[in-house]
Design an enzyme around this catalytic site. Structure first.
Site, PDB file in Angstrom:
ATOM      1  N   HIS A 185       0.878  -1.183   0.000  1.00 47.38           N
ATOM      2  CA  HIS A 185       0.000   0.000   0.000  1.00 47.38           C
ATOM      3  C   HIS A 185       0.914   1.232   0.000  1.00 47.38           C
ATOM      4  O   HIS A 185       1.364   1.667   1.052  1.00 47.38           O
ATOM      5  CB  HIS A 185      -0.885  -0.042   1.253  1.00 47.38           C
ATOM      6  CG  HIS A 185      -1.901   1.047   1.325  1.00 47.38           C
ATOM      7  ND1 HIS A 185      -3.256   0.811   1.206  1.00 47.38           N
ATOM      8  CD2 HIS A 185      -1.786   2.384   1.528  1.00 47.38           C
ATOM      9  CE1 HIS A 185      -3.917   1.951   1.343  1.00 47.38           C
ATOM     10  NE2 HIS A 185      -3.040   2.920   1.527  1.00 47.38           N
ATOM     11  N   HIS A 187       1.835   5.144  -0.933  1.00 45.96           N
ATOM     12  CA  HIS A 187       1.427   6.501  -1.303  1.00 45.96           C
ATOM     13  C   HIS A 187       2.527   7.151  -2.137  1.00 45.96           C
ATOM     14  O   HIS A 187       3.697   6.760  -2.061  1.00 45.96           O
ATOM     15  CB  HIS A 187       1.124   7.316  -0.039  1.00 45.96           C
ATOM     16  CG  HIS A 187      -0.173   6.941   0.600  1.00 45.96           C
ATOM     17  ND1 HIS A 187      -1.195   7.847   0.815  1.00 45.96           N
ATOM     18  CD2 HIS A 187      -0.634   5.750   1.055  1.00 45.96           C
ATOM     19  CE1 HIS A 187      -2.216   7.222   1.375  1.00 45.96           C
ATOM     20  NE2 HIS A 187      -1.898   5.944   1.534  1.00 45.96           N
ATOM     21  N   CYS A 218      -4.093  11.563   3.960  1.00 45.64           N
ATOM     22  CA  CYS A 218      -4.245  11.248   5.376  1.00 45.64           C
ATOM     23  C   CYS A 218      -4.296  12.547   6.176  1.00 45.64           C
ATOM     24  O   CYS A 218      -3.359  13.350   6.112  1.00 45.64           O
ATOM     25  CB  CYS A 218      -3.080  10.389   5.877  1.00 45.64           C
ATOM     26  SG  CYS A 218      -3.179  10.001   7.632  1.00 45.64           S
ATOM     27  N   ASN A 227      -3.038   7.414  -2.205  1.00 43.31           N
ATOM     28  CA  ASN A 227      -2.443   6.134  -2.566  1.00 43.31           C
ATOM     29  C   ASN A 227      -2.076   6.170  -4.054  1.00 43.31           C
ATOM     30  O   ASN A 227      -2.618   6.953  -4.827  1.00 43.31           O
ATOM     31  CB  ASN A 227      -3.466   5.026  -2.287  1.00 43.31           C
ATOM     32  CG  ASN A 227      -2.854   3.643  -2.276  1.00 43.31           C
ATOM     33  OD1 ASN A 227      -1.646   3.483  -2.442  1.00 43.31           O
ATOM     34  ND2 ASN A 227      -3.690   2.651  -2.087  1.00 43.31           N
TER      35      ASN A 227
END
Length: 286
Positions: A185, A187, A218, A227
């Site tokens: 995952h 970013h 975030c 992301n």
């Protein structure tokens, strides 16, 4: 910005129509803290569920799980962090306390025969702590796996990772849980996400979290972008000859629609280039 439930339904169903086999639909966080997600139950009830596709929802605690179960969710995702300071900012509790909450949620999910996926945030760096040791991230991943998460997604939440740091992190993780239970995952804050994913693939990771048009971010990590864009990853996979089942043309349609709906520029480099080329072709044909 408040996005209509209808727009969210169109987004989820559009992604599935493009070939995505798993789409995280919403989050059952407190509507007091995140009013944009107050329609979580309505959204779950409104989407058409295609057979064979997973539709997980994020839950922060037992109360969130109960709301998700009432909304007929069949899979949930839980989350914690590898950084103590980030965990306190994001969940208002220590890592240890967050794991206790998660343990309660997983136990309840098992009783309801619901699958559970786990997330670990800040696996290589934290906006408050700085560097995060690979072993620290691996330790949390191992705990989630032991509790019953079938898969643990390792998140570079602020996008500071590089191929070297991501490789070290996954190397440590592979010492404590099967590589088949790990996901990436990444970013794209510093433009390293695609490179980091390529590194992850080379280490045996086969599941990658992405966001159409590079949406997201975030609130507890200032400056962090969303992301990695789904379109950028699909473009890379096409170049590598890796089968993924996603129709790029349909994905571009979804990407363009949601960007227009949100009134914001598309953050996917591949989408911008491909959409521009598509416009040129239409103009030439017209």
């Amino acid at each position: 910005m408040q996005v209509s439930t209808a727009t969210k339904v169109e987004l989820v169903e559009g992604l599935v129509a493009a070939g995505l086999q798993q789409v995280e639909v919403t989050s059952f966080v407190s509507p007091v803290w995140v009013p944009q997600l107050a329609d979580a139950a309505e959204l779950c009830a409104s989407i058409f569920r295609k057979k064979g596709v997973k539709y997980p929802v994020l839950v922060p605690n037992l109360k969130g799980f109960q709301r998700a179960r009432a909304a007929a969710a069949t899979e949930i995702a839980v989350f914690t962090a590898a950084s103590e300071q980030f965990c306190k900012k994001n969940t208002n509790c220590s890592i240890q306390d967050s794991l206790k909450r998660i343990e309660e949620v997983i136990a309840a999910a098992k009783d309801s025969q619901m699958a559970v996926r786990g997330y670990v945030s800040c696996v290589v760096g934290c906006p408050y702590q700085g560097h995060v040791e690979p072993e620290a991230a691996a330790k949390i991943a191992g705990k989630l796996y032991e509790m019953g998460c079938y898969e643990v997604s390792m998140g570079d939440t602020i996008g500071v990772g590089t191929p070297a740091s991501v490789a070290e992190m996954f190397k440590a993780c592979k010492d404590v849980l099967p590589v088949g239970a790990l996901a990436a995952h990444m970013h794209d804050t510093y433009g390293q996400a695609v490179a980091n994913i390529l590194t992850s693939l080379g280490m045996g990771i086969k599941v990658v979290d992405t966001a159409v048009a590079g949406l997201g971010g975030c609130p507890y990590a200032k400056g962090a972008t969303g992301n990695v864009a789904t379109e950028d990853v699909v473009y890379m996979l096409n170049g590598l000859g890796i089968k993924h089942g996603v129709d790029m043309d349909k994905l571009l349609d979804v990407s363009e629609r949601i960007s227009i709906a949100l009134g914001r520029p598309n953050s996917s480099r591949a989408a911008k280039a491909l959409l521009a080329a598509r416009t040129d072709v239409k103009q030439q044909e017209g």
